[in-house]
Design an enzyme around this catalytic site. Structure first.
Site, PDB file in Angstrom:
ATOM      1  NE  ARG A 107      98.666  20.681-104.457  1.00 11.59           N
ATOM      2  CZ  ARG A 107      99.034  21.858-103.939  1.00 11.59           C
ATOM      3  NH1 ARG A 107      98.371  22.957-104.230  1.00 11.59           N
ATOM      4  NH2 ARG A 107     100.068  21.933-103.134  1.00 11.59           N
ATOM      5  CG  HIS A 134     101.402  19.767 -98.485  1.00 18.88           C
ATOM      6  ND1 HIS A 134     102.041  19.338 -99.633  1.00 18.88           N
ATOM      7  CD2 HIS A 134     101.216  21.110 -98.645  1.00 18.88           C
ATOM      8  CE1 HIS A 134     102.229  20.377-100.433  1.00 18.88           C
ATOM      9  NE2 HIS A 134     101.735  21.454 -99.863  1.00 18.88           N
ATOM     10  CD  GLN A 137     104.906  23.853 -97.600  1.00 19.30           C
ATOM     11  OE1 GLN A 137     104.423  24.089 -98.702  1.00 19.30           O
ATOM     12  NE2 GLN A 137     105.853  24.602 -97.074  1.00 19.30           N
ATOM     13  CG  ASP A 229      97.475  25.695 -94.006  1.00 19.15           C
ATOM     14  OD1 ASP A 229      97.484  26.537 -94.930  1.00 19.15           O
ATOM     15  OD2 ASP A 229      97.102  24.515 -94.172  1.00 19.15           O
ATOM     16  CB  CYS A 269     102.324  25.659 -96.329  1.00 21.24           C
ATOM     17  SG  CYS A 269     100.570  25.901 -95.956  1.00 21.24           S
ATOM     18  NE  ARG A 297     106.639  22.355-101.449  1.00 20.29           N
ATOM     19  CZ  ARG A 297     105.387  22.455-101.897  1.00 20.29           C
ATOM     20  NH1 ARG A 297     104.620  23.460-101.518  1.00 20.29           N
ATOM     21  NH2 ARG A 297     104.871  21.529-102.703  1.00 20.29           N
TER      22      ARG A 297
HETATM   23  N1  NVA Z   1      95.721  23.338 -96.045  1.00 18.96           N
HETATM   24  C1  NVA Z   1      95.926  24.004 -97.302  1.00 18.96           C
HETATM   25  C2  NVA Z   1      97.367  23.909 -97.726  1.00 18.96           C
HETATM   26  C3  NVA Z   1      97.673  24.591 -99.033  1.00 18.96           C
HETATM   27  C4  NVA Z   1      99.108  24.443 -99.439  1.00 18.96           C
HETATM   28  C5  NVA Z   1      95.015  23.371 -98.338  1.00 18.96           C
HETATM   29  O1  NVA Z   1      94.906  22.142 -98.362  1.00 18.96           O
HETATM   30  O2  NVA Z   1      94.384  24.122 -99.096  1.00 18.96           O
HETATM   31  N1   CP Z   2     102.275  25.489-100.228  1.00 15.82           N
HETATM   32  C1   CP Z   2     101.788  25.004-101.377  1.00 15.82           C
HETATM   33  O1   CP Z   2     101.682  23.786-101.561  1.00 15.82           O
HETATM   34  O2   CP Z   2     101.468  25.945-102.301  1.00 15.82           O
HETATM   35  P1   CP Z   2     100.685  25.734-103.677  1.00 15.82           P
HETATM   36  O3   CP Z   2      99.244  25.405-103.303  1.00 15.82           O
HETATM   37  O4   CP Z   2     100.793  27.054-104.369  1.00 15.82           O
HETATM   38  O5   CP Z   2     101.316  24.625-104.441  1.00 15.82           O
END
Ligand code: NVA
Ligand code: CP
Length: 309
Positions: A107, A134, A137, A229, A269, A297
């Site tokens: 990530r 993502h 997800q 989101d 998400c 997930r």
């Molecule tokens: N768009 C959000 C998704 C988090 C799971 C981010 O990138 O922070």
């Molecule tokens: N939805 C998601 O990816 O959550 P986290 O940021 O907690 O991993």
């Protein structure tokens, strides 16, 4: 099925419709086994390295627990602690980790960094979120939609919010799954044009469509699935105030619920900001399936790991 063994999982765009539905079938099977308390140690003795340069609750816990349930183990590698965070090149990290572990989940911010990691690693690399995409997800989201709606083909999925990583991957995944995906953003926050182009091609090939809009009420009419989101993603904390103004009205609330289908399902998400992109009433309400979605997930990622590793 050995066809997907060794593949990277960087985006649903890289997989055929059949491969995506195969992953969903494996996820359903693994979920049933886990619910029945039956062992499914498909990755006995294998190890997953998990690199994080951003925060996480769901991704971190579900990958680690998933690997454990599959009979393997997982290593949490925070960029604050590994040499990558001090400037060791990605291509060196990739080759070193390839000598120790059997798969890498990452990530991070730049999607290109994940592509480079995958290029130099000779083990599967799984994208646990980038600024662009993502995929884990959205595989979990498709599983949730199938569980609640019995299908994906022909369903209207409206996403209200930022044209971000979630919007992009929902277009890629929704397109392969034959959905009519509506992305509704404020002007200036539209999704990436190249992702829209590629997803539109995929949608056409699968009987679905991609539509961009700027009016949340219009966009939500007769929606089978509503999705939102956060307005400011990880890395955009400095823009939070500007975004809070730009996104006024881009909220899943009672007004949106009235125009969507009565049996619409609401996905997010998570983490959610109640009072911003969604009201507390909707996220706690009868149409919300956000915790089923979060649970999925685990099952979706176990399927990914079992198939590619
Ligand atoms: N768009 C959000 C998704 C988090 C799971 C981010 O990138 O922070
Ligand atoms: N939805 C998601 O990816 O959550 P986290 O940021 O907690 O991993």
């Amino acid at each position: 099925d050995e066809r997907m063994r060794g593949r990277d999982f960087l985006s649903l765009h890289d997989f055929t419709r059949d491969e995506i539905f195969y992953l969903l079938d494996v996820a359903k099977e693994l979920k049933a086994l886990q619910k029945a308390g039956k062992p499914h140690r498909l990755l006995e003795g294998k190890t997953l390295g998990m690199i994080f340069t951003k925060s996480s609750t769901r991704t971190r816990v579900s990958f680690e627990v998933g690997m454990y349930q599959l009979g393997g183990s997982a290593l949490f590698l925070s960029s604050a602690d590994i040499q990558l965070g001090r400037g060791e090149p990605i291509k060196d990290t990739a080759r070193v980790l390839s000598r120790y572990v059997d798969g890498i989940m990452i990530r991070t911010f730049a999607h290109e960094d994940v592509v480079e990691l995958a290029k130099y690693a000779d083990i599967p690399v799984i994208n646990g979120l980038t600024d662009l995409l993502h995929p884990c997800q959205v595989l979990a989201d498709l599983l949730t939609i199938v569980e609640h709606k019995g299908k994906t083909d022909g369903l209207k999925m409206t996403y209200i919010g930022d044209g971000n990583n979630m919007a992009h991957e929902l277009m890629y995944g929704g397109a392969k799954a034959g959905m009519h995906v509506v992305i509704c953003t404020p002007e200036g926050y539209e999704p990436d044009a190249e992702v829209v182009r590629l997803a539109t091609e995929d949608a056409k090939a699968n009987g679905g469509s991609i539509t961009l809009m700027n009016d949340p009420v219009e966009a939500s009419k007769d929606a089978d699935v509503l999705y939102t989101d956060v307005w400011a993603s990880m890395g955009q904390e400095g823009e939070a105030n500007v975004r809070a103004n730009a996104f006024q009205g881009f909220q899943i609330n009672g007004t949106i619920m009235k125009v969507a289908k009565p049996d619409t399902i609401v996905l997010h998400c998570l983490p959610a900001h109640r009072g911003e992109e969604i009201t507390d009433e909707v996220i706690e309400g009868p149409n919300s399936v956000v915790f089923d979605e979060a649970e999925n997930r685990l099952h979706a990622q176990k399927a990914i790991m079992a198939v590619v590793m």
